[in-house]
Design a protein around this motif. Structure first.
Motif, PDB file in Angstrom:
ATOM      1  N   ASP A 244       0.847  10.624 -29.268  1.00  0.00           N
ATOM      2  CA  ASP A 244       1.028   9.521 -28.312  1.00  0.00           C
ATOM      3  C   ASP A 244      -0.239   9.078 -27.581  1.00  0.00           C
ATOM      4  OD1 ASP A 244       1.246  11.850 -26.771  1.00  0.00           O
ATOM      5  OD2 ASP A 244       3.368  11.542 -26.316  1.00  0.00           O
TER       6      ASP A 244
ATOM      7  N   TRP B 213       5.041   5.019 -34.704  1.00  0.00           N
ATOM      8  CA  TRP B 213       4.844   3.790 -33.917  1.00  0.00           C
ATOM      9  C   TRP B 213       5.167   2.605 -34.806  1.00  0.00           C
ATOM     10  CZ3 TRP B 213       4.110   5.134 -29.008  1.00  0.00           C
ATOM     11  CH2 TRP B 213       3.710   6.456 -28.784  1.00  0.00           C
TER      12      TRP B 213
ATOM     13  N   CYS C 171       8.474   3.371 -30.007  1.00  0.00           N
ATOM     14  CA  CYS C 171       8.033   4.751 -30.218  1.00  0.00           C
ATOM     15  C   CYS C 171       9.278   5.516 -30.644  1.00  0.00           C
ATOM     16  CB  CYS C 171       7.451   5.343 -28.941  1.00  0.00           C
ATOM     17  SG  CYS C 171       8.548   5.242 -27.504  1.00  0.00           S
TER      18      CYS C 171
ATOM     19  N   SER D 292       9.630  11.526 -24.020  1.00  0.00           N
ATOM     20  CA  SER D 292       8.818  12.706 -24.293  1.00  0.00           C
ATOM     21  C   SER D 292       9.167  13.837 -23.313  1.00  0.00           C
ATOM     22  CB  SER D 292       7.338  12.317 -24.171  1.00  0.00           C
ATOM     23  OG  SER D 292       6.524  13.378 -24.535  1.00  0.00           O
TER      24      SER D 292
ATOM     25  N   TRP E 242       5.350  11.498 -33.533  1.00  0.00           N
ATOM     26  CA  TRP E 242       5.822  10.139 -33.255  1.00  0.00           C
ATOM     27  C   TRP E 242       5.578   9.232 -34.453  1.00  0.00           C
ATOM     28  CZ3 TRP E 242       8.519   8.982 -29.022  1.00  0.00           C
ATOM     29  CH2 TRP E 242       8.226   9.551 -27.770  1.00  0.00           C
TER      30      TRP E 242
ATOM     31  N   CYS F 168       8.791   5.620 -23.324  1.00  0.00           N
ATOM     32  CA  CYS F 168       8.288   6.596 -24.320  1.00  0.00           C
ATOM     33  C   CYS F 168       7.942   7.907 -23.617  1.00  0.00           C
ATOM     34  CB  CYS F 168       7.044   6.070 -25.035  1.00  0.00           C
ATOM     35  SG  CYS F 168       7.273   4.504 -25.869  1.00  0.00           S
TER      36      CYS F 168
END
Ligand code: BGC
Length: 431
Positions: A280, A159, A299, A372, A157, A368
């Motif tokens: 995450d 951010w 994200c 995922s 990821w 997010c």
């Protein structure tokens, strides 16, 4: 340094029966918490100490206590878990193993192979139907469940602070490194630190593996960081990976040395920095700070990795206990970990997604987490689902430690990319 070399302790282990209560207390940071309380108890050794992490594990504590089982908390601070693994080794060698410990991937097999782990099959009768095979396989040793999974974290990821991104006039997250560096330059111009990072080896490795995936793709990731193919490790693609890392370094501030990951996340939360590469669990910090995805932060899959997913499964491995009451409490712990209630609340706080594929309501999960879940599904059919190298899911500890050492050295020196590629190939042969 990620060296949890179990090998050195194996001889000592053979001489010490696991779980012996009368053994001398271990010389570990957690020894003082290990005094046996009256009544059933479970001692859990873990490294979940940041705001979001502590909140998440606190849910398990209260669920156990509601069942009349005392929670003995052995929290060993240190992102990535290096300090926790050192403490665990000392505890087991001293014959004073906790009931459960946060352990992952091949390390579970290494401990099980030494006879240190207990099987919790009695609590795990339906786990084969509740867990994706990729998760179940990691929890088992020779077909027996020796660990209970709490979640699936995605590592690849990026951010981004949304207000900061808007301030520099960019509307969408960077999809590749050209866009990433363009945005980083805009942050620099606006006097916003482009990249929040803590220069600790495991954080360097976390960025490294996302760059390997983004620059080389999932097949290259598998060849290099899972199969440890020397031709992939020492290749023009790996040189390109290190060139990209060298450029990334120039966007990190001079105070990054030894900064904890959650402090780097806090820089993005506050808008002091624009972006962070992190798994995450970073979302757990945004959540604990009252921030919402899409509104306060973004994200996005790390550049070039939208169709892939580096999985990092946290689990509690169960250590052999002698006392039947302790064994019973341990089975209760395993069942609680797999309950839909725990899988939901833990993961809402932790930033990850449930390890269980059925029975856990998903409506409370944010965008997010939904991304995922969707990407884990997609990547499992397109070859993009890969085990996290940096987080102990891909290769034995000793090999991981040797490669991470090279990456950390590269990040803190002016080592040349082609020398780094040659050095990781050499490190990949470490047994
Ligand atoms: C663990 C996460 C943890 C992170 C930071 C990772 O290796 O899987 O659960 O939050 O390290 O400590």
């Amino acid at each position: 340094m990620k060296k949890i070399l179990l090998v050195a302790s194996f001889a000592a282990l053979a001489l010490t029966a696991c779980g012996k209560k009368e053994a001398a207390p271990a010389a570990s940071a957690s020894a003082s918490t290990a005094a046996a309380p009256a009544g059933p108890s479970v001692e859990v050794l873990h490294w979940w100490t940041s705001g979001g992490e502590a909140k998440s594990i606190g849910e398990l504590k209260s669920m156990m206590q509601k069942q009349g089982i005392t929670w003995v908390d052995s929290a060993i601070a240190g992102g990535g878990g290096d300090a926790a693994m050192t403490a665990l080794k000392a505890r087991v060698v001293a014959g004073n193993a906790p009931a459960a410990a946060q352990i992952k991937g091949p390390t579970i097999q290494e401990w099980a192979n030494e006879g240190a782990l207990a099987n919790v099959n009695e609590a795990a009768k339906d786990w084969d139907t509740l867990l994706p095979k990729v998760v179940a396989d990691v929890m088992k040793f020779k077909g027996e469940y020796v660990a209970a999974p709490v979640n699936v974290h995605r590592v690849n990821w990026l951010w981004i602070n949304k207000a900061a991104m808007e301030k520099v006039g960019v509307k969408t997250a960077p999809k590749n490194y050209a866009e990433f560096f363009a945005l980083a330059d805009k942050f620099k111009k606006a006097k916003i630190q482009p990249l929040a990072h803590g220069s600790q080896p495991w954080q360097d490795a976390t960025v490294f593996e996302s760059v390997v995936l983004g620059v080389g793709g999932a097949k290259f990731f598998q060849d290099a960081l899972v199969k440890l193919d020397p031709k992939a490790l020492n290749s023009p693609t790996m040189v390109k990976v290190f060139d990209t890392l060298a450029k990334l370094k120039t966007y990190i501030d001079k105070d990054a040395a030894n900064r904890d990951w959650n402090l780097a996340t806090a820089m993005v939360i506050k808008g002091e920095a624009g972006m962070q590469f992190m798994g995450d669990w970073a979302k757990g910090e945004f959540t604990a700070a009252g921030k919402a995805p899409g509104k306060d932060y973004i994200c996005a899959a790390a550049p070039g990795t939208a169709t892939s997913f580096t999985f990092n499964i946290d689990s509690l491995a169960m250590f052999k206990q002698k006392d039947p009451a302790a064994q019973k409490a341990q089975l209760a712990l395993a069942s609680t970990v797999m309950s839909p209630e725990f899988q939901e609340v833990f993961n809402l706080n932790k930033g990850s997604i449930p390890a269980r594929i059925s029975g856990v309501p998903t409506d409370k999960f944010d965008d997010c987490a939904k991304l995922s879940m969707a990407d884990m599904g997609k990547s499992s059919s397109n070859g993009g689902l890969v085990p996290s190298f940096a987080h102990g899911m891909a290769v034995p500890n000793a090999t991981q430690g040797a490669i991470v050492d090279v990456v950390a050295k590269f990040m803190s020196s002016d080592m040349k990319s082609k020398d780094a590629a040659a050095a990781v190939a050499k490190a990949g042969a470490t047994k």
